[in-house]
Design a protein around this motif. Structure first.
Motif, PDB file in Angstrom:
ATOM      1  N   GLY A   1       0.676  -1.014  -0.233  1.00 24.11           N
ATOM      2  CA  GLY A   1       0.093  -0.024  -0.007  1.00 24.11           C
ATOM      3  C   GLY A   1       0.812   1.198   0.041  1.00 24.11           C
ATOM      4  O   GLY A   1       0.461   2.520   0.497  1.00 24.11           O
ATOM      5  N   TYR A   2       2.051   1.315  -0.657  1.00 23.23           N
ATOM      6  CA  TYR A   2       3.039   2.553  -0.793  1.00 23.23           C
ATOM      7  C   TYR A   2       2.321   3.506  -1.191  1.00 23.23           C
ATOM      8  O   TYR A   2       2.584   4.862  -0.433  1.00 23.23           O
ATOM      9  N   ASP A   3       1.296   3.642  -2.082  1.00 25.24           N
ATOM     10  CA  ASP A   3       0.692   4.898  -2.252  1.00 25.24           C
ATOM     11  C   ASP A   3      -0.230   5.615  -1.106  1.00 25.24           C
ATOM     12  O   ASP A   3      -0.200   6.987  -1.238  1.00 25.24           O
ATOM     13  N   GLU A   4      -0.755   4.830  -0.157  1.00 25.49           N
ATOM     14  CA  GLU A   4      -1.177   5.516   1.027  1.00 25.49           C
ATOM     15  C   GLU A   4      -0.488   6.255   1.843  1.00 25.49           C
ATOM     16  O   GLU A   4      -0.471   7.374   2.191  1.00 25.49           O
ATOM     17  N   TYR A   5       1.045   5.697   1.795  1.00 28.04           N
ATOM     18  CA  TYR A   5       2.039   6.368   2.557  1.00 28.04           C
ATOM     19  C   TYR A   5       2.398   7.618   1.878  1.00 28.04           C
ATOM     20  O   TYR A   5       2.585   8.598   2.481  1.00 28.04           O
TER      21      TYR A   5
END
Length: 139
Positions: free
Chosen positions: A94-98
């Motif tokens: 979930g890199y995009d949420e970070y």
């Protein structure tokens, strides 16, 4: 003009961390490039100390991401992508949420997820010289 700072002793590490934070400014994604043992994690520890993180900071080699809170309450996300085998693992994390959060994302081994980094990410290289000194350069 190329921006560079040097570390010739551990005592100079806080000063280098402050310099990096100046380069970062209000941006929230910092990609740290460097060979194994160059000092990426050590620099991240110093950056976290400068921002008032009270927790022990260590490399998230197996968990891929560690989370810390600064003295002002801002989140820091410390990524280590060294062990990923394919970019889909970053998607699964979930890199995009970070990356889309207001937290500060400090990334070790960003070359393994280069295509996911936003254009405005701060890119920094750390090089170790033969005499053990380090050069930190804004790319």
């Amino acid at each position: 003009m190329q921006q560079v700072t040097h570390i010739d002793s551990l005592e100079k590490l806080p000063q280098a961390a402050r310099q990096v934070l100046e380069w970062v400014g209000c941006r929230n994604i910092v990609a740290l490039y460097g060979a194994m043992g160059a000092g990426k994690t050590t620099l991240i520890k110093a950056i976290c100390a400068e921002l008032g993180v009270g927790d022990q900071v260590c490399s998230p080699t197996f968990t891929l991401v560690n989370e810390y809170r600064t003295a002002t309450g801002r989140m820091i996300y410390h990524f280590d992508f060294y062990r990923i085998n394919k970019i889909e693992e970053a998607y699964d994390l979930g890199y995009d949420e970070y990356f889309d959060s207001p937290g500060l994302c400090l990334i070790e081994w960003p070359e393994l997820i280069e295509s996911l980094l936003p254009q405005d990410a701060v890119r920094i290289s750390i090089s170790e010289w033969v005499d053990g000194k380090r050069e930190i350069k804004l790319l």
